[in-house]
Scaffold this motif. Sequence first.
Motif, PDB file in Angstrom:
ATOM      1  N   LEU A  32       5.153   6.763  -0.957  1.00  0.00           N
ATOM      2  CA  LEU A  32       5.457   6.433   0.433  1.00  0.00           C
ATOM      3  C   LEU A  32       4.671   5.193   0.841  1.00  0.00           C
ATOM      4  O   LEU A  32       3.451   5.134   0.671  1.00  0.00           O
ATOM      5  CB  LEU A  32       5.092   7.596   1.348  1.00  0.00           C
ATOM      6  CG  LEU A  32       5.882   8.894   1.136  1.00  0.00           C
ATOM      7  CD1 LEU A  32       5.365   9.978   2.089  1.00  0.00           C
ATOM      8  CD2 LEU A  32       7.369   8.660   1.354  1.00  0.00           C
ATOM      9  N   PRO A  33       5.346   4.192   1.400  1.00  0.00           N
ATOM     10  CA  PRO A  33       4.650   2.949   1.753  1.00  0.00           C
ATOM     11  C   PRO A  33       3.851   3.081   3.045  1.00  0.00           C
ATOM     12  O   PRO A  33       4.171   3.889   3.920  1.00  0.00           O
ATOM     13  CB  PRO A  33       5.800   1.960   1.941  1.00  0.00           C
ATOM     14  CG  PRO A  33       6.932   2.825   2.436  1.00  0.00           C
ATOM     15  CD  PRO A  33       6.781   4.137   1.698  1.00  0.00           C
ATOM     16  N   ILE A  34       2.790   2.290   3.130  1.00  0.00           N
ATOM     17  CA  ILE A  34       2.068   2.128   4.384  1.00  0.00           C
ATOM     18  C   ILE A  34       2.180   0.660   4.779  1.00  0.00           C
ATOM     19  O   ILE A  34       1.483  -0.199   4.243  1.00  0.00           O
ATOM     20  CB  ILE A  34       0.588   2.539   4.266  1.00  0.00           C
ATOM     21  CG1 ILE A  34       0.478   4.021   3.906  1.00  0.00           C
ATOM     22  CG2 ILE A  34      -0.152   2.261   5.570  1.00  0.00           C
ATOM     23  CD1 ILE A  34      -0.952   4.518   3.770  1.00  0.00           C
ATOM     24  N   THR A  35       3.086   0.387   5.678  1.00  0.00           N
ATOM     25  CA  THR A  35       3.255  -0.953   6.237  1.00  0.00           C
ATOM     26  C   THR A  35       2.463  -1.027   7.538  1.00  0.00           C
ATOM     27  O   THR A  35       1.993   0.002   8.048  1.00  0.00           O
ATOM     28  CB  THR A  35       4.730  -1.219   6.530  1.00  0.00           C
ATOM     29  OG1 THR A  35       5.174  -0.279   7.539  1.00  0.00           O
ATOM     30  CG2 THR A  35       5.593  -1.040   5.267  1.00  0.00           C
ATOM     31  N   PRO A  36       2.294  -2.216   8.111  1.00  0.00           N
ATOM     32  CA  PRO A  36       1.627  -2.284   9.418  1.00  0.00           C
ATOM     33  C   PRO A  36       2.282  -1.395  10.462  1.00  0.00           C
ATOM     34  O   PRO A  36       1.592  -0.762  11.265  1.00  0.00           O
ATOM     35  CB  PRO A  36       1.736  -3.768   9.780  1.00  0.00           C
ATOM     36  CG  PRO A  36       1.743  -4.468   8.462  1.00  0.00           C
ATOM     37  CD  PRO A  36       2.544  -3.567   7.552  1.00  0.00           C
ATOM     38  N   GLU A  37       3.617  -1.318  10.428  1.00  0.00           N
ATOM     39  CA  GLU A  37       4.330  -0.507  11.417  1.00  0.00           C
ATOM     40  C   GLU A  37       4.106   0.987  11.180  1.00  0.00           C
ATOM     41  O   GLU A  37       3.932   1.762  12.129  1.00  0.00           O
ATOM     42  CB  GLU A  37       5.832  -0.827  11.371  1.00  0.00           C
ATOM     43  CG  GLU A  37       6.195  -2.232  11.804  1.00  0.00           C
ATOM     44  CD  GLU A  37       5.815  -3.297  10.769  1.00  0.00           C
ATOM     45  OE1 GLU A  37       5.610  -4.467  11.165  1.00  0.00           O
ATOM     46  OE2 GLU A  37       5.734  -2.944   9.565  1.00  0.00           O
ATOM     47  N   ILE A  38       4.119   1.397   9.911  1.00  0.00           N
ATOM     48  CA  ILE A  38       3.889   2.811   9.600  1.00  0.00           C
ATOM     49  C   ILE A  38       2.450   3.184   9.933  1.00  0.00           C
ATOM     50  O   ILE A  38       2.185   4.265  10.486  1.00  0.00           O
ATOM     51  CB  ILE A  38       4.217   3.099   8.130  1.00  0.00           C
ATOM     52  CG1 ILE A  38       5.737   3.011   7.910  1.00  0.00           C
ATOM     53  CG2 ILE A  38       3.693   4.467   7.702  1.00  0.00           C
ATOM     54  CD1 ILE A  38       6.160   3.142   6.457  1.00  0.00           C
ATOM     55  N   ALA A  39       1.504   2.316   9.611  1.00  0.00           N
ATOM     56  CA  ALA A  39       0.104   2.593   9.953  1.00  0.00           C
ATOM     57  C   ALA A  39      -0.052   2.774  11.459  1.00  0.00           C
ATOM     58  O   ALA A  39      -0.754   3.686  11.913  1.00  0.00           O
ATOM     59  CB  ALA A  39      -0.789   1.452   9.457  1.00  0.00           C
ATOM     60  N   ILE A  49       0.873  -1.172   0.000  1.00  0.00           N
ATOM     61  CA  ILE A  49       0.000   0.000   0.000  1.00  0.00           C
ATOM     62  C   ILE A  49       0.910   1.222   0.000  1.00  0.00           C
ATOM     63  O   ILE A  49       1.862   1.293   0.790  1.00  0.00           O
ATOM     64  CB  ILE A  49      -0.919   0.026   1.239  1.00  0.00           C
ATOM     65  CG1 ILE A  49      -1.763  -1.252   1.305  1.00  0.00           C
ATOM     66  CG2 ILE A  49      -1.824   1.256   1.214  1.00  0.00           C
ATOM     67  CD1 ILE A  49      -2.611  -1.349   2.563  1.00  0.00           C
ATOM     68  N   SER A  50       0.630   2.190  -0.884  1.00  0.00           N
ATOM     69  CA  SER A  50       1.492   3.370  -0.936  1.00  0.00           C
ATOM     70  C   SER A  50       0.694   4.586  -1.360  1.00  0.00           C
ATOM     71  O   SER A  50      -0.374   4.477  -1.966  1.00  0.00           O
ATOM     72  CB  SER A  50       2.675   3.148  -1.882  1.00  0.00           C
ATOM     73  OG  SER A  50       2.224   2.881  -3.194  1.00  0.00           O
ATOM     74  N   VAL A  51       1.246   5.774  -1.053  1.00  0.00           N
ATOM     75  CA  VAL A  51       0.509   7.021  -1.249  1.00  0.00           C
ATOM     76  C   VAL A  51       1.420   8.115  -1.797  1.00  0.00           C
ATOM     77  O   VAL A  51       2.643   8.049  -1.672  1.00  0.00           O
ATOM     78  CB  VAL A  51      -0.105   7.508   0.088  1.00  0.00           C
ATOM     79  CG1 VAL A  51      -1.172   6.552   0.566  1.00  0.00           C
ATOM     80  CG2 VAL A  51       0.974   7.668   1.165  1.00  0.00           C
ATOM     81  N   HIS A  52       0.798   9.105  -2.388  1.00  0.00           N
ATOM     82  CA  HIS A  52       1.503  10.311  -2.828  1.00  0.00           C
ATOM     83  C   HIS A  52       0.481  11.410  -3.060  1.00  0.00           C
ATOM     84  O   HIS A  52      -0.732  11.158  -3.069  1.00  0.00           O
ATOM     85  CB  HIS A  52       2.315  10.060  -4.106  1.00  0.00           C
ATOM     86  CG  HIS A  52       1.473   9.780  -5.312  1.00  0.00           C
ATOM     87  ND1 HIS A  52       1.049  10.759  -6.170  1.00  0.00           N
ATOM     88  CD2 HIS A  52       0.961   8.621  -5.789  1.00  0.00           C
ATOM     89  CE1 HIS A  52       0.317  10.228  -7.138  1.00  0.00           C
ATOM     90  NE2 HIS A  52       0.240   8.934  -6.926  1.00  0.00           N
ATOM     91  N   ALA A  53       0.949  12.605  -3.277  1.00  0.00           N
ATOM     92  CA  ALA A  53       0.063  13.744  -3.518  1.00  0.00           C
ATOM     93  C   ALA A  53      -0.649  13.595  -4.860  1.00  0.00           C
ATOM     94  O   ALA A  53      -0.140  12.983  -5.801  1.00  0.00           O
ATOM     95  CB  ALA A  53       0.865  15.042  -3.490  1.00  0.00           C
ATOM     96  N   ALA A  54      -1.843  14.182  -4.940  1.00  0.00           N
ATOM     97  CA  ALA A  54      -2.570  14.204  -6.212  1.00  0.00           C
ATOM     98  C   ALA A  54      -1.901  15.193  -7.160  1.00  0.00           C
ATOM     99  O   ALA A  54      -1.326  16.199  -6.742  1.00  0.00           O
ATOM    100  CB  ALA A  54      -4.016  14.599  -5.962  1.00  0.00           C
TER     101      ALA A  54
END
Length: 380
Positions: free
Chosen positions: A177-184, A122-127
């Motif tokens: 940017l990743p969303i791992t269990p630890e980052i979440a 799972i990963s994110v960035h700006a629109a």
Amino acid sequence: MRRIHPLLLSLSICAFGLVGASEAAEIDFVPGLSPDQKAILIRGPIEPGDDDRFYEIAEQTPRAIVYLESPGGHVTTGLSIGAEIAIRGYTTLVLEGPGCHSICAVIWVAGVRRYMSPEAQISVHAAYRLRSDANGGSEASESGQANAQIGAFLNELGLSYDAVGYFTFAGPSDDLLPITPEIAQALSIDVYIQNPGGAITPAERPTPRRITQNVSDYAGLVTHCAVLFGVEDSFWRGQAQTVLRAGHDIFGGETFVPLLSEFSDRTKAEIKDKGAVRWCLSTEENLRRQGLPTGISGPSFDCAKAATRTERTICATPDLWTADRAMSALYFHYKRNAGAYRARDFLTSQRAWLGRRNACGDNLSCLVERYSSRLFEFGA
């Protein structure tokens, strides 16, 4: 008629989460984790019109788990799907595989319950928007309006300031940017970790905000609920210290400095809004359902002496224990502080209420209604 989330009404339709999306997503029912479970699959790029397809599918089931496997795509459409998921109270899930990226991650976080496997991508960035350059090609530039709308949507979902910033931090030329269990967990995003043998719950791996909420809840119980429930306030003080100490060990003490003030103010506002008695009842239930000790081991009476079907049902139902304790405490408070004439009235009304309560037998919904109405009569 399809519902449109208010945050979507002013969002520009030309904002994209990922470049290159051209085919509509596959959206349809698939087998769930159990035979009686409805599941909806969203696979592929999110394109305009996919939200209409999702709405058509969602109208066929009041409850569902939504499997997500998408590189991202059209922001407005993604937010529309996310809003539909939030409104309907659906669960979201990302497993190992291609993953869920960009606006797909916003859809995932809109789930009332969010599941991910330990290795889910799972990963994110700006629109950003695609603009034509001087050479006839195209270049990506961030869309301030779209990112503001995404931020407002995430804030409405209850995400922390840090989490909202994380979702919109990486620019078009940056790695996602990743969303791992630890980052979440560090971002205070409650997530269920789906393993082959079952799921690890958010209560088993609490976030900083969940920890602070629990500490604030225990502090509120100390101030407002000790007499009502007949629990020594030292017990709840000790629990607050234990929870906060564990949080310090995981995240460091500095993490909680701003949070403690925020949640203290929030608790005061909730008590003012609900009233102390109702707040005490809901807070004890919330802590108990997380598996945290509340010091409530039974109703106001001795269950070893339970003589009726109603009393035995109350003793077997933890959800009724605090209501019974609160009702008893309020009754004796008002009776003790009333004059002799009023005290007799209280005794008469209490006996009448006990008769109505006992008429419920082992009917739980009836018992819940009886306790709720009696507490209302006491002004709670």
